[in-house]
Design a protein around this motif. Structure first.
Motif, mmCIF file in Angstrom:
data_model
loop_
_atom_site.group_PDB
_atom_site.id
_atom_site.type_symbol
_atom_site.label_atom_id
_atom_site.label_comp_id
_atom_site.label_asym_id
_atom_site.label_seq_id
_atom_site.Cartn_x
_atom_site.Cartn_y
_atom_site.Cartn_z
ATOM 1 N N GLN A 72 -68.064 -16.533 79.976
ATOM 2 C CA GLN A 72 -68.767 -16.457 80.913
ATOM 3 C C GLN A 72 -69.498 -17.721 81.235
ATOM 4 O O GLN A 72 -69.630 -18.067 82.626
ATOM 5 C CB GLN A 72 -69.717 -15.328 80.852
ATOM 6 N N ASN A 73 -70.171 -18.220 80.440
ATOM 7 C CA ASN A 73 -70.706 -19.584 80.659
ATOM 8 C C ASN A 73 -69.722 -20.637 81.327
ATOM 9 O O ASN A 73 -70.221 -21.572 82.026
ATOM 10 C CB ASN A 73 -71.762 -20.019 79.719
ATOM 11 N N MET A 74 -68.684 -20.478 80.883
ATOM 12 C CA MET A 74 -67.674 -21.685 81.320
ATOM 13 C C MET A 74 -67.317 -21.343 82.917
ATOM 14 O O MET A 74 -67.063 -22.313 83.462
ATOM 15 C CB MET A 74 -66.289 -21.605 80.443
ATOM 16 N N LEU A 75 -67.202 -20.358 83.159
ATOM 17 C CA LEU A 75 -66.932 -19.847 84.729
ATOM 18 C C LEU A 75 -68.236 -20.104 85.565
ATOM 19 O O LEU A 75 -68.109 -20.520 86.581
ATOM 20 C CB LEU A 75 -66.602 -18.237 84.577
ATOM 21 N N PHE A 76 -69.541 -19.786 85.197
ATOM 22 C CA PHE A 76 -70.552 -19.690 86.321
ATOM 23 C C PHE A 76 -71.600 -20.731 85.594
ATOM 24 O O PHE A 76 -72.726 -20.694 86.190
ATOM 25 C CB PHE A 76 -70.991 -18.043 86.106
ATOM 26 N N GLY A 77 -71.579 -21.209 84.509
ATOM 27 C CA GLY A 77 -72.718 -22.121 84.034
ATOM 28 C C GLY A 77 -72.891 -23.542 84.889
ATOM 29 O O GLY A 77 -71.814 -23.803 85.848
ATOM 30 N N LYS A 78 -73.779 -24.107 84.671
ATOM 31 C CA LYS A 78 -73.811 -25.515 85.591
ATOM 32 C C LYS A 78 -73.056 -26.559 85.008
ATOM 33 O O LYS A 78 -73.152 -26.756 83.683
ATOM 34 C CB LYS A 78 -75.410 -25.644 85.580
ATOM 35 N N LYS A 79 -72.361 -27.131 85.497
ATOM 36 C CA LYS A 79 -71.468 -28.234 85.274
ATOM 37 C C LYS A 79 -72.153 -29.427 84.829
ATOM 38 O O LYS A 79 -72.946 -29.991 85.659
ATOM 39 C CB LYS A 79 -70.306 -28.679 86.243
ATOM 40 N N ILE A 80 -72.353 -29.919 83.641
ATOM 41 C CA ILE A 80 -73.060 -31.014 83.173
ATOM 42 C C ILE A 80 -72.275 -32.348 83.379
ATOM 43 O O ILE A 80 -71.104 -32.442 83.599
ATOM 44 C CB ILE A 80 -73.044 -30.785 81.573
ATOM 45 N N LYS A 81 -73.135 -33.271 83.849
ATOM 46 C CA LYS A 81 -72.547 -34.371 84.612
ATOM 47 C C LYS A 81 -71.696 -35.092 83.620
ATOM 48 O O LYS A 81 -71.936 -35.309 82.514
ATOM 49 C CB LYS A 81 -73.860 -35.432 84.946
ATOM 50 N N GLY A 82 -70.405 -35.620 84.135
ATOM 51 C CA GLY A 82 -69.482 -36.121 83.398
ATOM 52 C C GLY A 82 -68.440 -35.556 83.145
ATOM 53 O O GLY A 82 -67.257 -35.782 82.445
#
Length: 401
Positions: free
Chosen positions: A390-400
């Motif tokens: 779920q976090n891979m789908l909806f979490g905030k993408k970390i820079k880089g």
């Protein structure tokens, strides 16, 4: 693989009304990310964008990498007894009537959802209420139910299929590949016969060390399936150190035991030649394999800069997504009626729909305590969220990444 926008024009070109319903739910998720609320009196229910129903703990397959029935699965040996506690159809209908005005996307899974005795009437009720109705299935029962699925206008079917015949059957069970193919073909025939664009059909492939080398061959083999989406899930993984940190935090902060996370310490992330996987995924995403434009979309979850794939599989301690937004716009209802935020890790229970309305549970004290607790953690997530689906789908993408 840096984003998954390709799915949008494909689905819009095929069935705009379905695409609109799906987009509305995901728009609410995006808005919740912009301004998560922590007021105990705030009505989070109005922001509900996606709700998962795990209808049954039963499954007819025992896929090796599965966190429920695989090598280290949490449901091995206990599903039959647990199935005695499933929520009856009439209570589910009441919950659907309650949430329908919020227009969330509904996502049905299991176990194997076709083993829930009233899946078909439940699906019809959800569709009749105007909601986007999606089902994740192992595909073993599609052929026998294809006519009704199309007639009842299900929105989307996601079928789990991991490789071409021999490799897939080694992972999921002998004969599973052919039965899935017959099911997908039956849906295709019924859509043509009934002159319908319902449902969208997608394949979900979990990428592990057992199948990654064969993905290109597999995608070429699916050309004749006439699918709309092929999703490559990089997998849910953890290790002993992460499990220990999660157990400690959940006990100290939420007085909750952590029983499910360790089931995803499967080792299927190990010994992957990530440079080879990088090249394979690049080929899959950059080639149409002879298909016309807008026939189907291929997406990867999480969408990463390709050179970061090695970190995803080999350095589980390094986050690629953070600030989990799930508690502000989503919920999972377990087979026994328990409500929780984390689909794969149902340790912290918010309440039970057999005893309360969904809205009361979702806006309740335990739900708000969970929201405040996860937000206060480093990166707005728990240690166990590092490779959570779920976090891979909806979490905030970390820079880089």
């Amino acid at each position: 693989m840096k984003h998954n926008f390709s799915v949008v024009p494909v689905l819009l070109s095929k069935e705009p009304s379905l695409s609109y319903k799906m987009a509305l739910g995901f728009l609410k998720i995006g808005l919740a990310r912009l301004k998560p609320r922590f007021d105990f009196n705030y009505n989070h229910f109005k922001d509900l964008g996606l709700i998962y129903f795990k209808l049954t703990p039963l499954c007819n397959l025992h896929c090796k990498m599965c966190g429920q029935y695989g090598d280290r699965g949490c449901m091995k040996g206990g599903a039959a007894e647990a199935a005695k506690t499933i929520v009856p159809l009439e209570r589910y209908k009441q919950i659907i009537d309650e949430i329908a005005p919020r227009r969330p996307v509904t996502y049905i899974w299991g176990g194997e959802p076709f083993l829930y005795p009233d899946l078909l009437p439940l699906g019809k009720h959800i569709v009749d209420k105007g909601l986007f109705f999606s089902v994740n299935t192992n595909g073993m029962f599609l052929e026998q139910h294809a006519e009704q699925i199309v007639r009842d206008k299900w929105s989307c079917i996601f079928v789990s299929l991991d490789a071409f015949k021999d490799v897939n059957d080694a992972m999921r069970g002998k004969g599973s590949y052919e039965r899935v193919v017959r099911g997908i073909e039956a849906i295709k025939r019924e859509k043509e016969r009934q002159k319908s664009n319902h449902p969208f059909v997608g394949i979900v492939t979990t990428v592990t060390n057992a199948n990654y080398a064969n993905l290109e061959e597999f995608v070429a083999a699916t050309k004749s399936f006439d699918i709309d989406i092929h999703m490559f899930n990089l997998g849910t993984y953890t290790n002993d150190a992460i499990v220990d940190r999660q157990k400690k935090l959940m006990k100290e902060k939420l007085n909750t035991n952590t029983d499910f996370l360790s089931c995803y310490n499967t080792g299927y992330n190990k010994n992957i030649d990530t440079r080879k996987l990088y090249d394979i995924l690049q080929t899959i995403h950059n080639s149409n394999f002879g298909d016309p434009p807008l026939k189907s979309a291929r997406i990867t979850v999480p969408a990463l800069n390709p050179e970061k794939i090695g970190i995803y599989y080999n350095d589980l301690e390094t986050p690629v997504r953070d600030h989990c937004i799930v508690p502000w716009c989503q919920a999972n209802i377990n087979y026994n009626g328990d409500v929780h935020f984390c689909a794969d890790y149902p340790d912290y229970i918010l309440g039970n729909i057999k005893d309360q309305s969904f809205k009361e549970i979702y806006n309740g004290e335990r739900a708000n305590i969970f929201r405040k607790t996860i937000n206060a953690c480093e990166g707005g997530m728990f240690p166990g969220c590092l490779r959570c689906y779920q976090n891979m789908l909806f979490g905030k993408k970390i820079k880089g990444f």
